[in-house]
Design an enzyme around this catalytic site. Structure first.
Site: not given
Ligand code: NI
Length: 186
Positions: A106, A148-149, A152
């Protein structure tokens, strides 16, 4: 002209906050932010980026599951072929029960890689900059990057998803492991 923005690193509060929905169609500010995010991601050899990573608490992200220097395996399996796209107010409509562990890094967690379980396949839905509803069945690496995004945008980092921090490696050791593996495969 798009600019390369500063990347928020782990420890910054914005990475732990839930980002706000964006109003669409995208106005000038959101379009500029998206262009800046794309450039920032490319400059850092990322395969995705989310707005909170550049200090913007809005539900905007870019998914770019292509092989590059940092992710040599990327979509190399040839199964995804997913072009990069910007997603606003993204969601996962459905996710496979089947999980798959693979290495992630990341841009906000520099120097570390970890083995992270993710849904192997997802039905992803989002809005494009014009406000049109988009949907795609993603699997493998593309599904991993989307998850993953999206995390966030909810204040979640890949470390939170790991089964054990024993599956954490420095980037140096990760690179060594990968080159060893490539050597074994030859
Ligand atoms: Ni990331």
């Amino acid at each position: 002209m798009a600019r390369v923005l500063e990347i928020a690193e782990m420890g910054r509060e914005i990475l732990r906050a839930r980002a706000a929905e964006v109003a669409l169609p995208a106005g000038t500010d959101l379009r500029r932010l998206t262009a800046d995010m794309a450039l920032t991601m490319a400059a850092a050899e990322g395969v995705g980026i989310a707005a909170p990573q550049v200090f913007a608490g809005v539900r905007a992200m870019i998914v770019a599951p292509r092989a590059n220097e940092r992710y040599p395996d990327g979509d190399a399996e040839g199964e995804e072929g997913v072009a990069s796209f910007a997603a606003f107010n993204p969601e996962i409509a459905e996710a496979s029960a089947e999980m798959e562990e693979d290495w992630e890094g990341c841009l906000s967690v520099p120097g570390l890689r970890g083995l992270v379980p993710r849904h192997r396949a997802i039905s992803a839905v989002w809005r494009d900059a014009a406000g049109n509803r988009c949907a795609a069945e993603l699997h493998g690496f593309a599904a991993r990057v989307f998850q993953h995004e999206l995390d966030h945008l909810d204040g979640i980092l890949f470390l939170d998803r790991m089964k054990s921090l024993r599956a954490l490696a420095t980037e140096n050791e990760f690179n060594r492991l990968m080159s060893e593996r490539r050597g074994d495969a030859e």
